[in-house]
Design an enzyme around this catalytic site. Structure first.
Site, PDB file in Angstrom:
ATOM      1  N   GLY A   3       0.784  -1.234   0.000  1.00  0.00           N
ATOM      2  CA  GLY A   3       0.000   0.000   0.000  1.00  0.00           C
ATOM      3  C   GLY A   3       0.813   1.281   0.000  1.00  0.00           C
ATOM      4  N   ALA A   4       2.149   1.192   0.003  1.00  0.00           N
ATOM      5  CA  ALA A   4       2.968   2.411   0.048  1.00  0.00           C
ATOM      6  C   ALA A   4       2.731   3.310  -1.166  1.00  0.00           C
ATOM      7  CB  ALA A   4       4.452   2.054   0.165  1.00  0.00           C
ATOM      8  N   GLY A   5       2.687   2.707  -2.335  1.00  0.00           N
ATOM      9  CA  GLY A   5       2.445   3.487  -3.554  1.00  0.00           C
ATOM     10  C   GLY A   5       1.063   4.117  -3.574  1.00  0.00           C
ATOM     11  N   ASP A   6       0.077   3.351  -3.120  1.00  0.00           N
ATOM     12  CA  ASP A   6      -1.287   3.885  -3.037  1.00  0.00           C
ATOM     13  C   ASP A   6      -1.349   5.048  -2.053  1.00  0.00           C
ATOM     14  OD1 ASP A   6      -2.211   1.953  -4.828  1.00  0.00           O
ATOM     15  OD2 ASP A   6      -2.728   0.557  -3.221  1.00  0.00           O
TER      16      ASP A   6
END
Length: 103
Positions: free
Chosen positions: A29-32
């Site tokens: 979820g880091a990119g999101d």
């Protein structure tokens, strides 16, 4: 965008935003989190990416990178991301102080 930082370019501008150092637990979820924070920051300031001044663009990207860094400090895609009740961070001009308060 990642553990070392983010390189960015648009029109005639380019730059590098360093990544904050955090204890990584889960990168899911880091990119999101990064993209969501960037979009929320732009919307909160009512700014279009193509019309944002250089310094403001760096502030938006720095905030997004710090939100993504918070996201990886807990297991799961969303547990490290600040809640909407912390949305005043998106209107604050001293991004780094607010991020440290959220951490």
């Amino acid at each position: 965008c990642g553990a070392e930082g983010a390189v960015w370019a648009r029109a005639q501008d380019q730059g590098f935003v360093p990544a904050p150092r955090v204890n990584v637990v889960d990168t899911t979820g880091a990119g999101d989190a990064f993209l969501s924070a960037l979009m929320a920051s732009l919307v909160a300031k009512n700014e279009k990416p193509s019309q944002v001044e250089y310094d403001s663009w760096v502030q938006h990207l720095t905030l997004a990178h710090h939100i993504a860094a918070l996201a990886v400090t807990k297991k799961g895609a969303v547990h490290g991301v600040p809640h909407l009740r912390d949305r005043q961070a998106l209107h604050h001009t001293n991004w780094l102080d607010i991020i440290h308060q959220l951490a």
